[in-house]
Write a protein that holds these residues in place. Structure first.
Motif, PDB file in Angstrom:
ATOM      1  N   ARG A 106      49.214  36.758  46.164  1.00  0.00           N
ATOM      2  CA  ARG A 106      48.411  37.590  45.264  1.00  0.00           C
ATOM      3  C   ARG A 106      47.006  37.007  45.101  1.00  0.00           C
ATOM      4  O   ARG A 106      46.783  35.803  45.248  1.00  0.00           O
ATOM      5  CB  ARG A 106      49.087  37.705  43.903  1.00  0.00           C
ATOM      6  CG  ARG A 106      50.554  38.166  43.970  1.00  0.00           C
ATOM      7  CD  ARG A 106      50.722  39.504  44.682  1.00  0.00           C
ATOM      8  NE  ARG A 106      52.115  39.865  44.852  1.00  0.00           N
ATOM      9  CZ  ARG A 106      52.767  40.696  44.039  1.00  0.00           C
ATOM     10  NH1 ARG A 106      52.143  41.233  42.994  1.00  0.00           N
ATOM     11  NH2 ARG A 106      54.033  40.991  44.276  1.00  0.00           N
ATOM     12  N   MET A 107      46.077  37.867  44.724  1.00  0.00           N
ATOM     13  CA  MET A 107      44.667  37.475  44.680  1.00  0.00           C
ATOM     14  C   MET A 107      44.380  36.383  43.652  1.00  0.00           C
ATOM     15  O   MET A 107      43.429  35.632  43.791  1.00  0.00           O
ATOM     16  CB  MET A 107      43.781  38.702  44.400  1.00  0.00           C
ATOM     17  CG  MET A 107      43.659  39.649  45.576  1.00  0.00           C
ATOM     18  SD  MET A 107      42.436  40.940  45.306  1.00  0.00           S
ATOM     19  CE  MET A 107      40.912  39.989  45.259  1.00  0.00           C
ATOM     20  N   ARG A 108      45.187  36.300  42.609  1.00  0.00           N
ATOM     21  CA  ARG A 108      44.936  35.294  41.581  1.00  0.00           C
ATOM     22  C   ARG A 108      45.329  33.898  42.061  1.00  0.00           C
ATOM     23  O   ARG A 108      45.053  32.911  41.390  1.00  0.00           O
ATOM     24  CB  ARG A 108      45.698  35.643  40.305  1.00  0.00           C
ATOM     25  CG  ARG A 108      45.425  34.659  39.194  1.00  0.00           C
ATOM     26  CD  ARG A 108      45.938  35.081  37.854  1.00  0.00           C
ATOM     27  NE  ARG A 108      45.738  34.015  36.889  1.00  0.00           N
ATOM     28  CZ  ARG A 108      45.997  34.112  35.594  1.00  0.00           C
ATOM     29  NH1 ARG A 108      46.458  35.253  35.096  1.00  0.00           N
ATOM     30  NH2 ARG A 108      45.793  33.091  34.783  1.00  0.00           N
ATOM     31  N   GLY A 109      45.955  33.792  43.190  1.00  0.00           N
ATOM     32  CA  GLY A 109      46.422  32.503  43.684  1.00  0.00           C
ATOM     33  C   GLY A 109      45.309  31.499  43.879  1.00  0.00           C
ATOM     34  O   GLY A 109      44.131  31.844  44.009  1.00  0.00           O
ATOM     35  N   CYS A 110      45.666  30.228  43.915  1.00  0.00           N
ATOM     36  CA  CYS A 110      44.673  29.151  44.024  1.00  0.00           C
ATOM     37  C   CYS A 110      43.914  29.196  45.343  1.00  0.00           C
ATOM     38  O   CYS A 110      42.832  28.620  45.454  1.00  0.00           O
ATOM     39  CB  CYS A 110      45.354  27.793  43.844  1.00  0.00           C
ATOM     40  SG  CYS A 110      46.704  27.482  44.992  1.00  0.00           S
ATOM     41  N   SER A 111      44.445  29.880  46.348  1.00  0.00           N
ATOM     42  CA  SER A 111      43.731  30.103  47.614  1.00  0.00           C
ATOM     43  C   SER A 111      43.551  31.589  47.854  1.00  0.00           C
ATOM     44  O   SER A 111      43.541  32.064  48.995  1.00  0.00           O
ATOM     45  CB  SER A 111      44.489  29.458  48.784  1.00  0.00           C
ATOM     46  OG  SER A 111      44.572  28.062  48.634  1.00  0.00           O
TER      47      SER A 111
END
Length: 426
Positions: free
Chosen positions: A174-179
């Protein structure tokens, strides 16, 4: 109240006068025959001193092999080997409340469930059993010290201050991920906390980690780089480890190479893949320590010592004797090269969280009810983070083309017919 805890740190050596005596472990071992679990305690002026038990993996040890501290044949620069870390770790009551140690395995259990539900795809390597490494290391260093590791990186990311929601978002793409959801399980990253990622290629992070140490020395920073690698995955037997270690030793780089010895690779026990299992002795001119990687206070003390050593004298090897409960990855059941009795036996006698729990209870630092309340809070925190991560959107298809080239380089991507412009790479 301040609590002094003497950790029998499984460092595989003792000090007598000006000599270091190292013990070579034998090939014979038995995971299920630890020493008797005892805590020797005494209280003086409100200070509690505890001698914690040591659990030997090996059934016997031969006579010690002696290295003289001033022998130039064992030290290129003729400098004496320095004394090992003190077997005493001072900590405050509040520092022992196991919020983080409980959070890490709960996160990995949730990741296991998400993977089996097919919400996590691709590779997924879990860290439960090795939590003392992530927690103890952070307790002994600062966020300005760099860490780089392999693909088993979830707990290291959290230790560096990463958010649970960011971790689960990355695991689920998902876009909120750390990468930004593009790295997945093996490529967590947090530059603002000097965490330079998990790396999917076995051993690839070792030369990069020594490069981080070179940058620190070049910039005259008073920080070090912790370079984590595994034994079972084969990194400890790779040539790039020894090449990087050689140049780090030549240039006295502040690099701490941490071998996470969990004793098993994917489908192979380390005794089948390594003729010499004493990884901390493989540094030639580089000194090494073997540490009980299931004891959070021993890890803290060893990392603290290693940082002081590396800033003054260059690289050092830490072999963390630990154990993973899951298989190598989610695709590995972990039962073909070890027995279930072995895994449950390690849980009973060496579990890092149970050690902290017993310590807290035996010294009345916390009650059973307080610990259960913490567990409930951790469960809720993890469940809430999973729910939030599921709401995060997946990256747009155009994100496939970002973070590949230098920004604003003007590179254009066309379709198969070379006529339709798909995207200008940013």
């Amino acid at each position: 109240m301040k609590t002094n805890i003497i950790c029998k740190q499984y460092l595989d050596f003792v000090i007598e006068e000006d000599q270091c005596f190292f013990h070579l472990p034998t090939k014979s071992f038995n995971l299920l025959t630890p020493k008797k679990e005892t805590f020797q305690t005494k209280s003086e002026n409100g200070v509690i001193t505890t001698l914690s038990p040591i659990h030997h993996r090996f059934t016997s040890l031969p006579p010690p092999l002696r290295f003289d501290r001033h022998n130039p044949d064992h030290n290129r620069n003729g400098r004496p080997f320095h004394r090992p870390p003190m077997r005493r770790s001072a900590t405050l009551r509040g520092d022992l409340i196991p919020g983080d140690p409980l959070l890490l395995p709960r996160m990995e259990i949730a990741a296991d469930s998400l993977y089996k539900s097919k919400l996590i795809r691709g590779f997924c390597h879990l860290y439960d059993g090795q939590e003392a490494l992530a927690v103890g290391m952070e307790a002994g260093i600062t966020k300005e010290d760099a860490i780089i590791t392999s693909y088993r990186d979830h707990c290291t990311f959290l230790g560096r201050g990463g958010e649970l929601v960011d971790a689960f978002s990355e695991l689920m793409g998902r876009m909120r991920g750390c990468s930004n959801g593009k790295g997945g399980s093996m490529h967590f990253y947090k530059k603002d906390a000097s965490f330079y990622g998990g790396h999917g290629i076995v051993g690839a992070q070792i030369p990069l980690g020594c490069g981080l140490a070179f940058a620190q020395k070049y910039s005259k920073e008073e920080n070090v780089s912790f370079v984590l690698y595994g034994d079972g995955d084969g990194a400890a037997n790779q040539g790039q480890l020894f090449e990087a270690l050689n140049i780090a030793a030549l240039w006295d780089l502040p690099a701490i190479l941490v071998c996470e010895n969990n004793h098993d690779g994917m489908g192979t026990a380390t005794w089948r893949s390594a003729k010499s299992p004493a990884y901390f002795k493989r540094g030639d001119y580089v000194p090494g320590l073997k540490v009980d990687g299931m004891d959070v206070l021993a890890v803290k003390q060893a990392c603290k010592f290693a940082k002081e050593h590396a800033l003054k004298n260059g690289p050092i090897i830490l072999e963390m004797d630990t154990y993973r409960y899951h298989g190598h990855s989610m695709s590995d059941p972990g039962s073909t090269y070890r027995t279930r009795d072995e895994v449950s036996g390690v849980r009973q006698v060496r579990d890092p969280i149970e050690r902290v729990r017993k310590l807290l209870l035996s010294h009345d630092i916390a009650t059973e009810k307080e610990l259960k309340d913490i567990e409930k809070e951790v469960r809720k925190e993890v469940d809430d983070a999973v729910a939030q991560a599921k709401e995060s959107p997946v990256p747009e298809p155009s994100e496939l083309f970002t973070n590949m080239y230098v920004k604003d380089c003007g590179v254009e991507s066309f379709g198969a017919d070379r006529k339709e412009l798909k995207v200008t790479l940013a």
